[in-house]
Design an enzyme around this catalytic site. Structure first.
Site, PDB file in Angstrom:
ATOM      1  N   LYS A  67      71.353  98.299  15.413  1.00 33.87           N
ATOM      2  CA  LYS A  67      70.707  98.893  16.581  1.00 33.87           C
ATOM      3  C   LYS A  67      70.740 100.399  16.368  1.00 33.87           C
ATOM      4  O   LYS A  67      71.813 100.994  16.327  1.00 33.87           O
ATOM      5  CB  LYS A  67      71.440  98.515  17.869  1.00 33.87           C
ATOM      6  CG  LYS A  67      70.850  99.245  19.070  1.00 33.87           C
ATOM      7  CD  LYS A  67      71.649  99.080  20.338  1.00 33.87           C
ATOM      8  CE  LYS A  67      71.319 100.247  21.263  1.00 33.87           C
ATOM      9  NZ  LYS A  67      72.043 100.224  22.521  1.00 33.87           N
ATOM     10  N   GLY A 106      73.569 103.544  31.100  1.00 35.04           N
ATOM     11  CA  GLY A 106      74.673 103.554  32.060  1.00 35.04           C
ATOM     12  C   GLY A 106      74.273 103.901  33.478  1.00 35.04           C
ATOM     13  O   GLY A 106      75.120 103.922  34.366  1.00 35.04           O
ATOM     14  N   ALA A 146      69.181  99.281  27.973  1.00 32.59           N
ATOM     15  CA  ALA A 146      69.740 100.401  28.732  1.00 32.59           C
ATOM     16  C   ALA A 146      69.143 100.530  30.139  1.00 32.59           C
ATOM     17  O   ALA A 146      67.960 100.293  30.362  1.00 32.59           O
ATOM     18  CB  ALA A 146      69.567 101.734  28.027  1.00 32.59           C
ATOM     19  N   GLY A 147      70.002 100.926  31.066  1.00 41.29           N
ATOM     20  CA  GLY A 147      69.580 101.256  32.420  1.00 41.29           C
ATOM     21  C   GLY A 147      69.633 100.109  33.405  1.00 41.29           C
ATOM     22  O   GLY A 147      69.385 100.296  34.588  1.00 41.29           O
ATOM     23  N   ASN A 179      75.339  96.695  28.763  1.00 40.70           N
ATOM     24  CA  ASN A 179      76.784  96.786  28.563  1.00 40.70           C
ATOM     25  C   ASN A 179      77.473  97.160  29.868  1.00 40.70           C
ATOM     26  O   ASN A 179      78.198  96.370  30.462  1.00 40.70           O
ATOM     27  CB  ASN A 179      77.073  97.834  27.471  1.00 40.70           C
ATOM     28  CG  ASN A 179      78.542  97.880  27.073  1.00 40.70           C
ATOM     29  OD1 ASN A 179      79.415  97.367  27.746  1.00 40.70           O
ATOM     30  ND2 ASN A 179      78.841  98.493  25.952  1.00 40.70           N
ATOM     31  N   THR A 180      77.175  98.389  30.374  1.00 42.70           N
ATOM     32  CA  THR A 180      77.909  98.907  31.522  1.00 42.70           C
ATOM     33  C   THR A 180      77.856  97.984  32.738  1.00 42.70           C
ATOM     34  O   THR A 180      78.870  97.778  33.405  1.00 42.70           O
ATOM     35  CB  THR A 180      77.340 100.281  31.919  1.00 42.70           C
ATOM     36  OG1 THR A 180      77.305 101.097  30.750  1.00 42.70           O
ATOM     37  CG2 THR A 180      78.208 100.961  32.959  1.00 42.70           C
TER      38      THR A 180
END
Lengths: 262, 344
Positions: free
Chosen positions: A101, A162, A189-190, A211-212
C-alpha cells in the site's frame, strides 16, 4: 467482483493494525470480522529493525503473521518517493509479499497524498515487481496516470486519514467508479461509521480500508464486526442493482382496481 | 486476612529468592518481608533500577486515565497503588491528573471523557486555578482528582532501602538465574530479559525526556491529547520535568528516533512555550515487557513464579501483582486472579 492482483477475498474489509489497545484485541477484531487482509505500517514500528538482534520489531511482526490473514504492508508516514521506495523494499523482506500500500504524504494537516510523488514511486515499484495499492485522491486524471505507472488497483480517500468524516466527495467517488469500470477501487481513509462504508460499497466500490474507526472504538472487535456486516450489505445492494431515486412518490401497491367505495 | 508464612513442617519462615530489582522485584520483596518471609534479591545491575525499564517510568498512579485504553483489571487493580506506595515510601503526591487538548483536537477530549470515569470537567479558569502557569492556554480540560504520582527513581531507591530495613538482602551485579537460587519459592521478575522463558512476551519501545526549566511550574502530571500520540509531562523536583512516552511495537532499547524527539518536544512546547527554552537533561529509551493482551501475569512453573508483563503500568500495578505473588507463595490453596499455570 473484481480481484486484487488475482486475489479475490470474500470479505471486503481491509483492516489496519495500528493503535489497538493490545495485540490480543486486534486479533479478536480480525477474528470477529472475518477479514482476510490486514495492513501493517512498517515505518514506525520497525524502528531500527535492521540493527537489533534478530530485528527489534520481530515480536510484533510475528503477531501480525499469526493472524493468519494476508498482509498488505504500507508506507504510512513517508513524505518522499525515496522513503516510500525504501520502506516498500523493507516490507517485502519482512512479510515476503509483493503487495504494497503506497502512501506518499504531501501535506501534514490533511495527510493528503502527494500525487506527483505517488505516481513516480508507483512506477519505480511496479517496474521492480511490486503490486502497488496507491493511496490517492478521487482525481481521475491522477488515477489514469497511476494505471499507466503499472498500478492495477486504485485507493481514493473518503476523507482525511483518521478524521472519521465519511465520504467527503460522493460525486467524485461515483465519477471515479464510472470512469474506471474494470479497475478494483478501494475507499481508503476517512471512514468513521459502518454506514459510511456501506455507502461506498453501494457506489460499486470493491473494498474498504480503515483503521482508526475500529482501533479507537470503545469495543474494537464489535465495531470490526459491524463494519464487516455493513460492507457485506453495501456490496449485496450494489449487486442487486438499486432503484433510482425520484422526486415524486411511486406507490408500491398499484392503485388501479382498488375498491375505493367501501 | 493474615496468612502465616511459617512452614509448619519445618517451623521456620519461608525463604524466597527473587531475580530482578526493578519495580516488580522490589515490590514483591517488600510485600513478602511484610508478611514474614525471608527474601534475597539477585540483580544484574549495580543499583536498584539501573537496568530496569521502571527507571524511565512516568510514575503516574493514574488508574482512571489509563482506563481510556487499558482493560478493566488495570483500572481496578491500579486503585491499590497510591495507598500501597504511601505505606512504603515517602514522596507520593496526591494532586490528581490534568488532561488537556489543543483546541483543534477538542474531539479527543470528548472521546477521552466518554471512555473514563471519576473526573470533573474544567473550563479555562478551573485549569488556571489548578495550574496558574497554564492560565489562558487551554479552554477545556478534565481533572482526575483522585490520582497521584511519584518520582520513580526516588521510589525505587527508597523501596530498596525498605527491603534492607526489613531484613531482606540484595546482591547487585549478580547474574544468578531463577533455577540457581535456593529457597522455598523463587520469583522471576526480570522484565523483558525473561523472554527466554516467556515466548509470548514482547517489547514495546518507549522514549522519554527529562527537561529542566525554572520558567514554569506544574503541580501534577498533565496529559496532552493528540490523535496519534497522547503524551504527558510530569513535574519532578528542582525544575525537572519528565516528558513521555512513545509507544512503538519494537524491542529496541538503544536510541531515540528524531521523529520521537520532535513529538516529545512538540508536546512540551504545545503545553507551554517556556519548554522551548528548557535544558534537555536526559534522553531515556527502553522497552516495556508486555503480553499480547497487555495485561500482567503470574506464571507458575514448579517453585518458580514469573511476575511479568506490567507493560506501561509498572508503578501502577506492582502493588497488586506483589500482593498476588505473595499470596501464590504463602497461601498454598490460593489461586490469584492473574495467575496462569504453565501447561505441563
Amino acid at each position: 467482483m473484481r480481484a486484487f492482483y488475482g486475489f479475490e477475498p470474500k470479505n471486503r474489509l481491509f483492516l489496519g493494525t495500528a493503535r489497538y489497545p493490545s495485540p490480543a484485541i486486534l486479533a479478536d477484531a480480525v477474528k470477529r470480522s472475518g477479514v482476510e487482509v490486514v495492513t501493517a505500517s512498517l515505518r514506525r514500528e520497525a524502528g531500527q529493525d535492521k540493527a537489533g538482534e534478530g530485528g527489534a520489531g520481530q515480536a510484533f511482526w510475528a503477531l501480525i503473521r499469526e493472524l493468519g490473514v494476508r498482509v498488505l504492508p504500507n508506507t504510512a508516514g513517508c513524505h518522499t518517493v525515496k522513503e516510500a521506495v525504501t520502506t516498500a523494499h523493507m516490507a517485502r523482506e519482512v512479510f515476503g509479499t509483493d503487495w504494497i500500500k503506497l502512501e506518499v504524504i504531501g501535506e501534514d494537516d490533511t495527510l493528503q497524498p502527494d500525487v506527483v510523488g505517488l505516481i513516480e514511486a508507483a512506477r519505480i515499484l511496479s517496474d521492480d515487481g511490486f503490486q502497488v495499492f496507491p493511496y490517492t485522491t478521487e482525481d481521475i486524471v491522477v488515477g489514469g496516470r497511476l494505471l499507466d505507472a503499472g498500478c492495477e488497483v486504485l485507493m481514493p480517500w473518503g476523507a482525511p486519514i483518521g478524521s472519521g468524516r465519511g465520504l467527503n466527495n460522493v460525486y467524485g467517488l461515483r465519477t471515479m467508479r464510472q470512469h474506471f469500470p474494470d479497475i478494483p477501487l478501494v475507499v481508503d481513509a476517512g471512514i468513521g461509521l459502518p454506514s459510511h462504508a456501506a455507502q461506498a460499497m453501494e457506489l460499486g466500490y470493491d473494498a474498504i480500508l480503515l483503521n482508526t474507526a475500529v482501533a479507537k472504538a470503545g469495543n474494537p472487535a464489535l465495531m470490526a464486526q459491524a463494519f464487516a456486516k455493513a460492507i457485506e450489505a453495501g456490496c449485496e445492494a450494489w449487486q442487486a442493482q438499486p432503484i433510482e431515486a425520484r422526486d415524486m412518490a411511486a406507490p408500491s401497491t398499484p392503485v388501479m382496481g382498488k375498491a375505493f367505495l367501501s | 486476612m493474615a496468612h502465616s508464612s511459617i512452614d509448619p513442617s519445618r517451623n521456620r519462615p519461608l525463604h524466597v529468592g527473587i531475580v530482578g530489582a526493578g519495580v516488580v522485584g522490589l515490590a514483591c520483596a517488600v510485600e513478602l518481608l511484610g508478611r514474614g518471609a525471608t527474601v534475597e534479591i539477585h540483580e544484574r545491575g549495580a543499583f536498584a533500577g539501573e537496568r530496569a525499564c521502571s527507571w524511565h517510568a512516568g510514575g503516574m498512579l493514574a488508574p482512571w486515565c489509563e482506563g481510556e485504553s487499558a482493560e478493566e483489571p488495570v483500572i481496578r487493580l491500579g486503585q491499590e497503588a497510591a495507598g500501597w506506595w504511601e505505606r512504603h515510601v515517602a514522596g507520593v503526591v496526591r494532586k490528581g491528573t490534568l488532561v488537556l487538548a489543543p483546541s483543534r483536537d477538542r474531539s479527543e477530549l470528548r472521546s477521552f471523557g466518554s471512555r473514563t470515569t471519576r473526573f470533573s470537567e474544567l473550563d479555562g479558569e478551573g485549569i488556571a486555578a489548578l495550574e496558574p502557569d497554564l492560565a489562558g492556554r487551554f479552554a477545556k480540560g478534565l481533572f482526575f482528582e483522585d490520582e497521584a504520582h511519584l518520582d520513580p527513581r526516588a521510589a525505587l531507591s527508597r523501596l530498596a532501602e525498605k527491603v534492607l530495613a526489613l531484613g531482606g538482602r540484595i546482591h547487585f551485579g549478580s547474574e544468578a538465574a531463577a533455577d540457581d537460587l535456593a529457597g522455598d519459592a523463587v520469583l522471576d521478575c526480570r522484565g523483558l530479559a525473561a523472554r527466554d522463558a516467556l515466548p509470548d512476551l514482547r517489547g514495546v519501545k518507549g522514549e522519554m525526556l527529562l527537561l529542566r526549566s525554572h520558567d514554569i511550574a506544574l503541580s501534577r502530571p498533565v496529559r496532552l491529547l493528540h490523535p496519534r500520540i497522547p503524551l504527558y509531562v510530569v513535574p519532578r523536583a528542582d525544575g525537572l520535568f519528565m516528558v513521555g512516552a512513545t509507544m512503538i511495537e519494537s524491542g529496541d532499547r538503544s536510541r531515540i528516533s528524531a521523529r520521537s524527539m520532535l513529538e516529545l518536544l512538540g508536546a512540551a512546547y504545545a503545553l507551554h512555550p517556556a519548554f522551548g527554552e528548557a535544558e534537555v537533561v536526559e534522553i531515556g529509551v527502553d522497552a516495556r515487557p508486555a503480553f499480547p493482551d497487555n495485561l500482567p501475569r503470574l506464571t507458575r512453573r514448579g517453585r518458580v513464579i514469573l511476575v511479568n508483563g506490567l507493560y506501561r503500568h509498572g508503578f501502577l500495578l506492582s502493588p497488586a501483582m506483589a500482593r498476588m505473588a505473595a499470596d501464590a507463595v504463602l497461601v498454598p490453596a490460593c489461586i490469584p486472579e492473574m495467575l496462569h499455570d504453565a501447561a505441563a
